[in-house]
Design an enzyme around this catalytic site. Structure first.
Site, PDB file in Angstrom:
ATOM      1  N   GLU A   7      61.098  31.736  68.022  1.00  0.00           N
ATOM      2  CA  GLU A   7      60.391  30.458  68.210  1.00  0.00           C
ATOM      3  C   GLU A   7      61.195  29.284  67.666  1.00  0.00           C
ATOM      4  O   GLU A   7      61.133  28.183  68.183  1.00  0.00           O
ATOM      5  CB  GLU A   7      59.015  30.506  67.548  1.00  0.00           C
ATOM      6  CG  GLU A   7      58.232  29.223  67.706  1.00  0.00           C
ATOM      7  CD  GLU A   7      56.764  29.389  67.403  1.00  0.00           C
ATOM      8  OE1 GLU A   7      56.137  28.391  67.067  1.00  0.00           O
ATOM      9  OE2 GLU A   7      56.241  30.520  67.495  1.00  0.00           O
ATOM     10  N   LYS A   8      61.940  29.559  66.588  1.00  0.00           N
ATOM     11  CA  LYS A   8      62.713  28.476  65.964  1.00  0.00           C
ATOM     12  C   LYS A   8      63.970  29.066  65.324  1.00  0.00           C
ATOM     13  O   LYS A   8      64.045  30.290  65.090  1.00  0.00           O
ATOM     14  CB  LYS A   8      61.861  27.723  64.950  1.00  0.00           C
ATOM     15  CG  LYS A   8      61.165  28.592  63.921  1.00  0.00           C
ATOM     16  CD  LYS A   8      60.329  27.747  62.973  1.00  0.00           C
ATOM     17  CE  LYS A   8      59.004  27.345  63.531  1.00  0.00           C
ATOM     18  NZ  LYS A   8      58.022  28.437  63.555  1.00  0.00           N
ATOM     19  N   ASP A 103      56.126  33.185  67.097  1.00  0.00           N
ATOM     20  CA  ASP A 103      55.181  33.384  66.000  1.00  0.00           C
ATOM     21  C   ASP A 103      54.004  34.233  66.468  1.00  0.00           C
ATOM     22  O   ASP A 103      53.690  34.296  67.662  1.00  0.00           O
ATOM     23  CB  ASP A 103      54.663  32.036  65.477  1.00  0.00           C
ATOM     24  CG  ASP A 103      55.694  31.335  64.593  1.00  0.00           C
ATOM     25  OD1 ASP A 103      56.722  31.951  64.290  1.00  0.00           O
ATOM     26  OD2 ASP A 103      55.451  30.178  64.213  1.00  0.00           O
ATOM     27  N   ASP A 105      50.898  34.199  66.999  1.00  0.00           N
ATOM     28  CA  ASP A 105      49.635  33.575  67.389  1.00  0.00           C
ATOM     29  C   ASP A 105      49.731  33.233  68.870  1.00  0.00           C
ATOM     30  O   ASP A 105      50.754  33.460  69.510  1.00  0.00           O
ATOM     31  CB  ASP A 105      49.327  32.337  66.540  1.00  0.00           C
ATOM     32  CG  ASP A 105      50.428  31.288  66.588  1.00  0.00           C
ATOM     33  OD1 ASP A 105      51.290  31.373  67.494  1.00  0.00           O
ATOM     34  OD2 ASP A 105      50.442  30.397  65.732  1.00  0.00           O
ATOM     35  N   TYR A 328      53.644  34.804  56.836  1.00  0.00           N
ATOM     36  CA  TYR A 328      53.336  33.812  57.875  1.00  0.00           C
ATOM     37  C   TYR A 328      52.122  32.968  57.482  1.00  0.00           C
ATOM     38  O   TYR A 328      51.037  33.504  57.242  1.00  0.00           O
ATOM     39  CB  TYR A 328      53.074  34.536  59.192  1.00  0.00           C
ATOM     40  CG  TYR A 328      52.741  33.635  60.351  1.00  0.00           C
ATOM     41  CD1 TYR A 328      53.717  32.814  60.901  1.00  0.00           C
ATOM     42  CD2 TYR A 328      51.465  33.609  60.890  1.00  0.00           C
ATOM     43  CE1 TYR A 328      53.415  31.987  61.981  1.00  0.00           C
ATOM     44  CE2 TYR A 328      51.153  32.798  61.964  1.00  0.00           C
ATOM     45  CZ  TYR A 328      52.135  31.980  62.499  1.00  0.00           C
ATOM     46  OH  TYR A 328      51.828  31.155  63.559  1.00  0.00           O
ATOM     47  N   ARG A 330      50.374  30.356  59.124  1.00  0.00           N
ATOM     48  CA  ARG A 330      49.366  29.829  60.061  1.00  0.00           C
ATOM     49  C   ARG A 330      48.371  30.924  60.452  1.00  0.00           C
ATOM     50  O   ARG A 330      48.142  31.185  61.630  1.00  0.00           O
ATOM     51  CB  ARG A 330      50.053  29.249  61.295  1.00  0.00           C
ATOM     52  CG  ARG A 330      50.989  28.085  60.997  1.00  0.00           C
ATOM     53  CD  ARG A 330      51.768  27.682  62.231  1.00  0.00           C
ATOM     54  NE  ARG A 330      52.749  26.652  61.950  1.00  0.00           N
ATOM     55  CZ  ARG A 330      52.546  25.342  62.089  1.00  0.00           C
ATOM     56  NH1 ARG A 330      51.374  24.911  62.509  1.00  0.00           N
ATOM     57  NH2 ARG A 330      53.493  24.475  61.816  1.00  0.00           N
TER      58      ARG A 330
END
Length: 638
Positions: A7-8, A103, A105, A328, A330
């Protein structure tokens, strides 16, 4: 070649670290010694196309164009990250297997999935793509995730849920913002009247609370205390519990509003014989609070340190990505998988090395104790936020980072402490036919509360007193020396703060007015998501709808006028709460995309008809220039 798409960049580096060396760094990707490649997104590389991409006429804001509903949805590359998208496209063509490493989610799922699809991956590659689920960026945890890849198609419902949310937000936010802004311009208002499915109900909560406080009229209410003595001269007090016959003189909170009635009770019990009707004594206990979800952490940090939700999230991202000290962040979960019990020695050892204060807390911990937190049935895509087995931070922790790390760790340590135990005693005394209640709570063992010294001074412990009730039994005769009239006044509700607004959003069912929707909501449902709430609250401040006064969050005049002018459906959380429930149902495969989006479109058309008749008169002028900033399909922006 196996292609990992993170993701990043920070997550990509963590994945590369567990792959065989040597590592060859290239422009936009890193190649491992075994030929596998790791590349990365930079948040969303794609965004929902603006209206003018569907038809150039939509570039101009005109009421007659509304609602704008695309027949075929379009995504377009974000200009700033187009170069990285080009890198991913090329690598996907070369890859034998694609691994979605977003991530854990729904946004992380769709973010990578949409990049894969947009890049022209073949149906075979998409069908055989794998999923890497990383919640802890330390070496062992990442290696474990990389060694246990799952079929990506198992997470299609999560992506569909995210896609549904993004399109619904585009439909609702874009159309309603255009319409309200145009209606405001007719009345001379020069700012943008931004509307969103989450931001507007949040603003509505604050506005309605402010209005309730402004209109509040304090009213007196009355309590009666009986001062009682036993035959042995032991004295205690009892509080009158009004009978059902007194209900006409009570408010909805069962408070007596008639002074005359209360005075009559006082006079009736003065110097009167009394009798013990019942004595109960129960040993009770409270288990330790569960580890944190993001909202729980944000609420605790707001209370303890006065931090905003966004500050806490930003600090957590540093602790997770830079220092690798927490899992993580979030997360909406407060539970842990049972396999994490194997990590307890390493995690607690790491905490001791990072903080002397935590090392002291661990001295009295029973690391063999298994609390309710370890429950596989309660864990889905991600688990609670806990410390990792990283022994030292990458660089010195800032003061705020240390504070957040310590409260996350303390919540984890609490799982290994004994229960809080106390004795709950109650005496029911009858005086002239009236019931008087006396209560006492005695602490037997502090247990996990030793970790939370401030809780001993909080409202949670208000029932614990040094005053001891006498040793009496049912049937004992006692005597009421005299009655006492206590006059009190009702208090207005309190203004929202960072802590209480988050509490309201996570327990939104309390504010939902529709009984049917309320039934649909589970205790865990809320307004917005763990990842979006902080940003949305800050957005309301930037748009001059909210302002801070000390710790209080207040609505501005612009915010108040907007909410009081809008149809109730837009400003109340019912519709958004229903959306959240439906999006969760899509994730669980109990609802389909078409049913959800058609409902959104139908409701939107009805709301447009209603808002067309509204004149936003008397709006104070905004400092914001009159322009519309296109809504980006940014991750976690609602």
């Amino acid at each position: 070649m196996k292609l990992f798409i993170a993701e990043k960049p920070s997550l990509a580096r963590a994945i590369v670290d567990v792959l065989p060396k040597p590592h060859k760094k290239n422009d936009g990707y890193i190649e491992a010694g075994n030929g596998d490649v790791v590349t990365w997104c930079i948040g969303h590389l794609l965004e929902q196309a603006p209206p003018e991409d569907y038809d150039i006429k939509y570039k101009k804001w005109v009421v007659e164009h509304l609602p704008i509903i695309p027949e075929q949805w379009k995504l377009k590359p974000k200009p700033k990250t187009r170069k990285q998208l080009t890198v991913i496209k090329r690598l996907i063509k070369q890859a034998d297997t694609i691994v979605n490493s977003g991530d854990v989610d729904r946004e992380g799922q769709i973010l990578v999935d949409e990049a894969i699809s947009f890049s022209g991956a073949s149906k075979s590659k998409i069908d055989n793509a794998l999923r890497c689920l990383i919640t802890d960026m330390n070496f062992n945890a990442v290696k474990k995730a990389v060694d246990n890849l799952k079929p990506n198609k198992n997470y299609i419902p999560l992506a569909v849920s995210a896609l549904s949310r993004a399109r619904a937000d585009w439909l609702y936010g874009l159309n309603m913002t255009r319409l309200c802004t145009l209606q405001g311009q007719k009345s001379g208002y020069q700012g943008v009247l931004s509307i969103g499915r989450v931001q507007t109900p949040i603003l509505g909560l604050v506005v309605n609370r402010d209005i309730e406080i402004e209109n509040f009229i304090s009213k007196p209410f009355y309590e009666v205390l009986a001062h009682i003595t036993t035959k042995n001269g032991e004295k205690y007090q009892g509080k009158w519990k009004p009978s059902k016959a007194c209900e006409p003189f009570m408010d909805e909170e069962k408070r007596i509003l008639s002074k005359k009635l209360a005075e009559n009770v006082v006079n009736r019990i003065n110097d009167k014989p009394a009798k013990i009707e019942k004595v109960t004594q129960d040993k009770k206990q409270q288990v330790a609070p569960l580890p944190f979800s993001l909202s729980g952490l944000q609420i605790s940090a707001a209370k303890a340190f006065g931090m905003s939700a966004k500050q806490v999230l930003d600090i957590c991202q540093q602790l997770y990505e830079k220092h690798k000290l927490i899992t993580y962040p979030r997360s909406d979960c407060q539970y842990l998988p049972t396999e994490h019990l194997n990590d307890v020695p390493a995690v607690t050892n790491a905490m001791s090395n990072v903080s002397e204060k935590l090392a002291d807390m661990l001295k009295n911990a029973d690391l063999k104790k298994r609390s309710r937190a370890w429950n596989n049935k309660k864990v889905s895509a991600h688990h609670a936020i806990i410390p990792t087995a990283k022994n030292n931070p990458t660089g010195a922790l800032s003061n705020d980072e240390a504070k957040i790390y310590e409260i996350i760790s303390r919540q984890y340590i609490a799982q290994f402490y004994p229960n809080f135990e106390y004795m709950d005693k109650q005496i029911d005394t009858i005086i002239d036919g009236g019931l008087f209640i006396s209560k006492q709570k005695d602490i037997i063992k502090n247990g996990w509360k030793d970790l939370f010294p401030s809780s001993n001074k909080s409202k949670d412990n208000s029932g614990f007193s040094a005053i001891k009730l006498p040793n009496v039994i049912a049937g004992d005769c006692v005597h009421c020396l005299h009655g006492e009239l206590v006059e009190k006044n009702t208090s207005p509700p309190k203004y929202f703060t960072d802590a209480t607004i988050l509490g309201a959003l996570t327990g939104i069912a309390r504010y939902v007015t529709n009984a049917e929707i309320k039934k649909l909501l589970r205790d865990t449902d809320g307004l917005g998501t763990e990842a979006t709430r902080a940003g949305i609250i800050e957005l309301l401040f930037k748009r001059q709808f909210l302002v801070r006064k000390g710790k209080d969050i207040r609505a501005t005049e612009i915010g108040k006028k907007l909410i009081t002018s809008l149809p109730v459906q837009i400003s109340q959380p019912d519709m958004t709460a229903l959306w959240e429930s439906q999006l969760e149902s899509i994730s669980n495969k109990t609802l389909n995309y078409q049913f959800f989006i058609k409902g959104v479109e139908k409701n939107l058309q009805q709301l447009i008809l209603e808002v067309k008749d509204i004149a936003f008169t008397d709006l104070p002028q905004s400092n914001t220039p009159r322009r519309f900033t296109k809504k980006r399909n940014r991750k976690r922006a609602t």
